[in-house]
Design a protein around this motif. Sequence first.
Motif: not given
Length: 355
Positions: A22-26, A316-332
Amino acid sequence: MKRAIVIVMDGVGAGEAPDAVAFGDADHPSTLRHVWEHVGKINAPTLQGLGLFAAGGIDAETGFDGWATRYGRLQELSQGGKDSVTGHWEMMGIVASQRFSTYPNGFPSDLVHEFEKRIGSQVLGNKAASGTAIIAELGAEHMATGNPILYTSADSVFQVAAHEDVISIERLYEICETGRELSDVQRVIARPFIGVPGSFTRTERRRDFPLAPPPNFVDEVASKIGPVWGVGVVPELFAQRGFRSVKRTQNNKEHAVAMAEALSSDAAFIFANFEDFDMLYGHRNDPAGFAKCLEEFDETLNGILDRLKDDDLLIITADHGNDPTSASTDHSREFVPVVVCRRAEVGSAVNLGDT
């Protein structure tokens, strides 16, 4: 517990969230696990022992002498977006029920015209783009015309880039304040850069102008518990409200110095964001750099642990993802890891699962 410390590892996601599509991460993002698999292994024994990698779905031993640890994954409830404001606000109990506005095809012409009228200049760009790519594309024209570069992304952002020798930092911040007045996006961001055509570099004088948050837990901590110390972008994400006035730090090395100062202060709550994982490596699809950044942070974390008192609580936590192995340069859109620890005579690590 007399003091709480929350450290946000920006962009360090722990696996595909149930609503990722739903957030564009398929493409099944899983930042920590995919980075680990890409490099073979990450040499970060403290993060591993505390359970961060296990929380990210990695088969890694846990347990760290002298520390009682609970680890797991958190699922974000907010529908606002997959970004830092949404993630940090939810940590403080602000759950956005509706999606913040995004402009994948650029901003409406009437908004852009009014923006240009107010700042006394035309703009370049007005499209969704990677920050480094758009300054490479339009930086030379910007330097020739003096017109600022306006762009957005998959997130709810209104970003203005300008060369520091063409538009001063102070003027760039004024331009962004105008954008804040006109736009309904979650964040307006000043993106200064330097260099010459073919070799532009973004500088670390970025500034965020987010929507003002509703009353939240940060206010309560400041009024009821004691001083709140924000490290990095955190105070800006809450419109500075409730935070002690301190110097803004811009990268992980500077944040480490600020953490040492905060831990030596009388702050009752320290809220820190370490963004290099996201800013330097996630958005640039650099898994090897991301892994190295985790290893460097592991050394920083050792220094933080050395300064903690017996009655301190560290999260210790995080706010969102940002998978650098995906084609997208956006957050995940991902689960985020969570590690909760404090000093103990006998070390232990317990998996809390998903929450």
